[in-house]
Design an enzyme around this catalytic site. Structure first.
Site, PDB file in Angstrom:
ATOM      1  CD  GLU A  75      -2.902   1.397   2.157  1.00 55.58           C
ATOM      2  OE1 GLU A  75      -3.017   0.519   3.023  1.00 55.58           O
ATOM      3  OE2 GLU A  75      -3.694   2.345   2.021  1.00 55.58           O
ATOM      4  CG  ASP A  91      -3.286  -2.891   4.244  1.00 55.02           C
ATOM      5  OD1 ASP A  91      -2.561  -2.027   4.788  1.00 55.02           O
ATOM      6  OD2 ASP A  91      -4.480  -2.696   3.969  1.00 55.02           O
ATOM      7  CB  ILE A  93      -1.447  -0.653   9.600  1.00 60.34           C
ATOM      8  CG1 ILE A  93      -0.085  -0.607  10.284  1.00 60.34           C
ATOM      9  CG2 ILE A  93      -2.564  -0.656  10.663  1.00 60.34           C
ATOM     10  CD1 ILE A  93       0.085   0.602  11.239  1.00 60.34           C
ATOM     11  CG  ASP A  94      -7.071  -3.607   6.479  1.00 60.29           C
ATOM     12  OD1 ASP A  94      -7.161  -2.724   5.609  1.00 60.29           O
ATOM     13  OD2 ASP A  94      -8.062  -4.250   6.893  1.00 60.29           O
ATOM     14  CB  THR A  96      -4.301   3.300   8.956  1.00 61.15           C
ATOM     15  OG1 THR A  96      -3.345   2.405   8.415  1.00 61.15           O
ATOM     16  CG2 THR A  96      -3.590   4.580   9.337  1.00 61.15           C
ATOM     17  CG  ASP A 219      -8.028  -2.534   1.413  1.00 55.87           C
ATOM     18  OD1 ASP A 219      -7.288  -2.092   2.299  1.00 55.87           O
ATOM     19  OD2 ASP A 219      -8.526  -1.821   0.514  1.00 55.87           O
TER      20      ASP A 219
HETATM   21  C1  IPD Z   1      -9.099   0.525   5.037  1.00 55.43           C
HETATM   22  C2  IPD Z   1      -9.863  -0.493   5.856  1.00 55.43           C
HETATM   23  C3  IPD Z   1     -11.336  -0.159   5.886  1.00 55.43           C
HETATM   24  C4  IPD Z   1     -11.914  -0.046   4.499  1.00 55.43           C
HETATM   25  C5  IPD Z   1     -11.143   0.969   3.677  1.00 55.43           C
HETATM   26  C6  IPD Z   1      -9.658   0.606   3.649  1.00 55.43           C
HETATM   27  P1  IPD Z   1      -6.541   1.029   5.651  1.00 55.43           P
HETATM   28  O1  IPD Z   1      -7.741   0.181   4.944  1.00 55.43           O
HETATM   29  O2  IPD Z   1      -9.701  -1.793   5.335  1.00 55.43           O
HETATM   30  O3  IPD Z   1     -12.066  -1.157   6.572  1.00 55.43           O
HETATM   31  O4  IPD Z   1     -13.245   0.365   4.616  1.00 55.43           O
HETATM   32  O5  IPD Z   1     -11.654   0.987   2.362  1.00 55.43           O
HETATM   33  O6  IPD Z   1      -8.955   1.589   2.927  1.00 55.43           O
HETATM   34  O7  IPD Z   1      -6.523   2.379   5.002  1.00 55.43           O
HETATM   35  O8  IPD Z   1      -6.833   1.093   7.083  1.00 55.43           O
HETATM   36  O9  IPD Z   1      -5.349   0.209   5.295  1.00 55.43           O
HETATM   37 CA    CA Z   2      -6.247  -1.483   4.009  1.00 56.94          CA
HETATM   38 CA    CA Z   3      -3.188   0.149   5.204  1.00 49.98          CA
END
Ligand code: IPD
Ligand code: CA
Ligand code: CA
Length: 269
Positions: A75, A91, A93-94, A96, A219
């Site tokens: 990412e 990813d 950190i998913d 964030t 994601d």
């Molecule tokens: C997000 C999370 C969130 C989703 C967003 C993503 P991030 O990823 O997965 O649940 O709704 O579309 O962008 O930005 O925290 O890596």
């Molecule tokens: Ca993510």
């Molecule tokens: Ca992320």
């Protein structure tokens, strides 16, 4: 001979995958609830923290040490193309926004793709100590125990989860309209803030289904394999075979898939 070589390679990929998610998660632990810089990637709530970068760096160093010739898609860095059959989709950190607010619903997510097919996936939430792993054709586990999707077959009594993009919220059959339709029928629809965990919790049977209108490959790369290997079904919003390179996703226990897909495409409940 070829079979043994393939098995050995898969074993090496899996070891590296586990080392990589651990290395990333160590950075999440190091920064969580501490002080770290937060920068905007453009729009007001599109954030990246120092921990995202640190996690990504730690993950890269494990993968590049073991497999310097592999393709990486991550990412915060984007694509690091290589002429290889293997692509690591990361990813760091998913979740964030959760991480930045001290909410322990976030994870490291890494999928391994071979010739366009996801073969391995790992999602690790170090704050709940939950490690989800899937290997193509071999099932999915949570902390080494096999997991299975739920067996509920009625959308009306299902527990769902979703996420909301910041774009096209108001379009017909967009995220808000679908959410409203479900909520008006008193169907519980949660919003955790981490698509990778939404998928894993669906795989573990905590949710009966997950849908989202706009995700990126990192994601869902690991999580969609985890759902499939736990016996669930994953498609795009129209019900076609899922690809993480297009935005929409429906991931369910299989039994409510058709009902949820129909609602998402304008059907009534
Ligand atoms: C997000 C999370 C969130 C989703 C967003 C993503 P991030 O990823 O997965 O649940 O709704 O579309 O962008 O930005 O925290 O890596
Ligand atoms: Ca993510
Ligand atoms: Ca992320």
């Amino acid at each position: 001979m070829l079979f043994e070589q393939t098995t050995l390679l898969l074993h090496m990929f899996k070891n590296t995958l586990l080392q990589a998610v651990d290395a990333g998660a160590a950075e999440l632990r190091r920064f969580f609830n501490g002080s770290f810089t937060i920068t905007s990637k453009g729009s007001i709530n599109d954030l990246v923290t120092e921990a995202d970068h640190a996690s990504e760096k730690a993950i890269f160093s494990v993968i590049q040490k073991n497999f310097p010739d592999h393709f990486i898609l991550s990412e915060e860095t984007g694509a690091l193309p290589q002429n290889s059959d293997i692509k690591w989709i990361i990813d760091p950190i998913d979740g964030t926004i959760n991480f930045a607010n001290g909410i322990p619903i976030c994870c490291v997510s890494i999928g391994v793709e071979q010739k366009g097919k996801m073969i391995l996936g790992a999602v690790y939430n170090p704050f709940m100590n939950e490690m989800y792993i899937a290997e193509q054709g071999q099932g999915a586990t949570l902390n080494d125990k096999k997991i299975q999707v739920s067996d509920k077959d009625n959308l009306l009594t299902s527990c769902l989860v979703t996420g909301f993009p910041y774009q096209y919220l108001d379009t017909a059959n967009g995220p808000l309209q679908i959410f409203e339709k479900l909520i008006r029928k008193a169907i519980p629809v949660r919003r955790l803030g981490s698509a990778a965990l939404d998928l894993c919790w669906t795989a573990a049977g905590r949710f009966d289904g997950f849908y989202e209108h706009k995700l990126q490959a990192w994601d869902s790369a690991a999580g969609f394999l985890i759902v499939e290997e736990a016996g669930g079904k994953v498609t795009d919003l129209q019900g076609n075979d899922y690809s993480p390179y297009q935005p929409g996703i429906i991931a369910t226990n299989g039994k409510i898939h058709q009902q949820l897909q129909s609602v998402i495409n304008g059907g009534s409940i």
